[in-house]
Design an enzyme around this catalytic site. Sequence first.
Site, PDB file in Angstrom:
ATOM      1  CB  ALA A 148      -1.388  -0.153   1.321  1.00 26.61           C
ATOM      2  NE  ARG A 166      -0.747  -4.188   9.098  1.00 25.04           N
ATOM      3  CZ  ARG A 166      -1.522  -4.743   8.220  1.00 25.04           C
ATOM      4  NH1 ARG A 166      -1.480  -3.951   6.627  1.00 25.04           N
ATOM      5  NH2 ARG A 166      -2.813  -6.515   7.953  1.00 25.04           N
ATOM      6  CD  GLN A 189       1.327  -6.907   0.312  1.00 26.14           C
ATOM      7  OE1 GLN A 189       2.198  -6.219   1.146  1.00 26.14           O
ATOM      8  NE2 GLN A 189       1.087  -7.547   1.873  1.00 26.14           N
ATOM      9  CG  ASP A 249      -3.934   0.582  -6.505  1.00 26.91           C
ATOM     10  OD1 ASP A 249      -3.353   0.625  -7.156  1.00 26.91           O
ATOM     11  OD2 ASP A 249      -3.399   1.162  -4.938  1.00 26.91           O
ATOM     12  CG  HIS A 300      -3.640  -9.311  -0.816  1.00 27.23           C
ATOM     13  ND1 HIS A 300      -3.147  -8.616   0.239  1.00 27.23           N
ATOM     14  CD2 HIS A 300      -3.223 -10.177  -0.473  1.00 27.23           C
ATOM     15  CE1 HIS A 300      -2.407  -9.151   1.275  1.00 27.23           C
ATOM     16  NE2 HIS A 300      -1.788 -10.449   0.678  1.00 27.23           N
ATOM     17  CB  CYS A 329     -20.490 -15.154  -9.257  1.00 27.80           C
ATOM     18  SG  CYS A 329     -21.586 -16.323  -7.760  1.00 27.80           S
ATOM     19  CB  CYS A 382     -20.876 -19.338 -10.392  1.00 25.17           C
ATOM     20  SG  CYS A 382     -21.400 -17.587 -11.075  1.00 25.17           S
ATOM     21  CB  CYS A 402     -25.598 -19.230  -9.561  1.00 25.47           C
ATOM     22  SG  CYS A 402     -23.833 -18.766  -8.156  1.00 25.47           S
ATOM     23  CB  ILE A 404       8.550   5.237  -1.999  1.00 21.74           C
ATOM     24  CG1 ILE A 404       8.243   4.218  -1.068  1.00 21.74           C
ATOM     25  CG2 ILE A 404       8.002   4.490  -3.436  1.00 21.74           C
ATOM     26  CD1 ILE A 404       6.296   3.657  -0.893  1.00 21.74           C
TER      27      ILE A 404
HETATM   28  P1  NAD Z   1       0.821  -1.488   5.458  1.00 16.48           P
HETATM   29  O1  NAD Z   1      -0.553  -0.511   4.365  1.00 16.48           O
HETATM   30  O2  NAD Z   1       1.206  -1.837   6.177  1.00 16.48           O
HETATM   31  O3  NAD Z   1       2.040  -0.946   4.886  1.00 16.48           O
HETATM   32  C1  NAD Z   1       2.596  -0.016   4.246  1.00 16.48           C
HETATM   33  C2  NAD Z   1       3.767   0.618   4.495  1.00 16.48           C
HETATM   34  O4  NAD Z   1       4.153   1.844   3.713  1.00 16.48           O
HETATM   35  C3  NAD Z   1       3.967   1.283   6.035  1.00 16.48           C
HETATM   36  O5  NAD Z   1       4.857   0.796   7.018  1.00 16.48           O
HETATM   37  C4  NAD Z   1       4.066   2.782   5.478  1.00 16.48           C
HETATM   38  O6  NAD Z   1       5.180   3.739   6.768  1.00 16.48           O
HETATM   39  C5  NAD Z   1       5.229   2.659   4.345  1.00 16.48           C
HETATM   40  N1  NAD Z   1       4.576   4.053   3.477  1.00 16.48           N
HETATM   41  C6  NAD Z   1       3.738   4.493   3.223  1.00 16.48           C
HETATM   42  N2  NAD Z   1       4.116   5.383   1.563  1.00 16.48           N
HETATM   43  C7  NAD Z   1       5.652   5.974   1.955  1.00 16.48           C
HETATM   44  C8  NAD Z   1       5.801   6.388   1.548  1.00 16.48           C
HETATM   45  N3  NAD Z   1       5.566   7.464   0.870  1.00 16.48           N
HETATM   46  N4  NAD Z   1       7.339   6.513   1.777  1.00 16.48           N
HETATM   47  C9  NAD Z   1       7.456   5.180   2.083  1.00 16.48           C
HETATM   48  N5  NAD Z   1       7.787   4.137   2.772  1.00 16.48           N
HETATM   49  C10 NAD Z   1       5.863   4.614   2.824  1.00 16.48           C
HETATM   50  O7  NAD Z   1       0.481  -2.122   3.771  1.00 16.48           O
HETATM   51  P2  NAD Z   1       0.905  -3.917   2.985  1.00 16.48           P
HETATM   52  O8  NAD Z   1       1.896  -4.339   3.198  1.00 16.48           O
HETATM   53  O9  NAD Z   1       0.815  -3.246   1.729  1.00 16.48           O
HETATM   54  O10 NAD Z   1      -0.248  -4.001   3.249  1.00 16.48           O
HETATM   55  C11 NAD Z   1      -1.516  -3.892   3.137  1.00 16.48           C
HETATM   56  C12 NAD Z   1      -2.252  -4.518   3.312  1.00 16.48           C
HETATM   57  O11 NAD Z   1      -3.583  -3.806   1.958  1.00 16.48           O
HETATM   58  C13 NAD Z   1      -2.140  -5.364   1.807  1.00 16.48           C
HETATM   59  O12 NAD Z   1      -2.467  -6.183   1.490  1.00 16.48           O
HETATM   60  C14 NAD Z   1      -3.281  -4.581   1.138  1.00 16.48           C
HETATM   61  O13 NAD Z   1      -4.184  -5.402  -0.045  1.00 16.48           O
HETATM   62  C15 NAD Z   1      -4.540  -3.588   1.294  1.00 16.48           C
HETATM   63  N6  NAD Z   1      -4.078  -2.187   1.299  1.00 16.48           N
HETATM   64  C16 NAD Z   1      -4.196  -1.864  -0.535  1.00 16.48           C
HETATM   65  C17 NAD Z   1      -4.152  -0.736  -0.892  1.00 16.48           C
HETATM   66  C18 NAD Z   1      -4.130  -0.421  -1.908  1.00 16.48           C
HETATM   67  O14 NAD Z   1      -4.461  -0.579  -3.132  1.00 16.48           O
HETATM   68  N7  NAD Z   1      -3.677   0.880  -2.179  1.00 16.48           N
HETATM   69  C19 NAD Z   1      -4.387   0.494   0.257  1.00 16.48           C
HETATM   70  C20 NAD Z   1      -4.388  -0.128   1.552  1.00 16.48           C
HETATM   71  C21 NAD Z   1      -4.163  -1.350   1.540  1.00 16.48           C
HETATM   72 ZN    ZN Z   2     -22.679 -17.076  -9.883  1.00 14.41          ZN
END
Ligand code: NAD
Ligand code: ZN
Length: 251
Positions: free
Chosen positions: A31, A43, A108, A111, A128, A136, A139, A163, A244
């Site tokens: 994320a 998180r 993971q 989006d 994920h 569904c 099915c 279904c 990042i």
């Molecule tokens: P997480 O939220 O557990 O961890 C994200 C990590 O990224 C954190 O440690 C945070 O400090 C770090 N971070 C955030 N922004 C940053 C930046 N700009 N620069 C540097 N570091 C940065 O995420 P996870 O490990 O992907 O687990 C969360 C679950 O939630 C995943 O399974 C995912 O499916 C889902 N999720 C997805 C989205 C999305 O699709 N964008 C958003 C929220 C949660």
């Molecule tokens: Zn169905």
Amino acid sequence: MSVTIDDPNEGARVLAEMVTAAETVVVFTGAGISTESGIPDFRGPNGLWKKIEPIYYDEFVTSETARLADWKRRFTFRDQIARVEPNLAHLAIARLVARGKVNAVITQNIDGLHARAGVPDERLIEIHGNATYATCLDCGERHELDAAEAAILATGRSPRCGCGGLVKAAVISFGQAMPTREMERAEQAIQEADLFVAVGSSLTVQPAATLPMIAKYDGARLVIVNGEETPLDGLADRVLRGSIGTVFSAL
Ligand code: NAD
Ligand code: ZN
């Protein structure tokens, strides 16, 4: 031995160097890669789990109240991702895929931003699932979110498939089994790689957090790019801290 680099500009240089030196790179994202596009993570310091509770798979299948609450969040997320764009890091990764340097992007995230940045389906492994459509549970037929919303508005009930099965956003909820095909594809891609780059993941969600370990034990180098500590930092060859967007700026 694990080396942590706190200066993101130095991190950018090191990442570019490691990618250049590698033959085949697997990129694994969480994320954190999408926060600079405007989607909150779970998180991190502004994570969603500080505001709401997750809805578990078992609750979804047993409770109509939980289903309606889940759908409400899905429609909010749909509107949120429609307003944002892939950022520098998504685009840099897509370019490395196009050049043949990156053989797989394992994410993971749900989006759809890697696909929008140009990573083709055959190089993208969404362990994920994907929140941009629904399926569904019985099915497997695909359903669109707008149709699900219209059905809820019209009936006040959660949508059903032709279904009779429950329709659910095509994501893996907490407590739901991981998709076997995607996990197999991920392990295959890791075996072919000599560098594994984990980006923006707290590396705490299982089994996704085991993928960097598999890479390391298979002999690949491991680099972790994240703003905060992760439990796997000690295993990594390099830990690159800071935004990042900055760490990916030299790619
Ligand atoms: P997480 O939220 O557990 O961890 C994200 C990590 O990224 C954190 O440690 C945070 O400090 C770090 N971070 C955030 N922004 C940053 C930046 N700009 N620069 C540097 N570091 C940065 O995420 P996870 O490990 O992907 O687990 C969360 C679950 O939630 C995943 O399974 C995912 O499916 C889902 N999720 C997805 C989205 C999305 O699709 N964008 C958003 C929220 C949660
Ligand atoms: Zn169905």
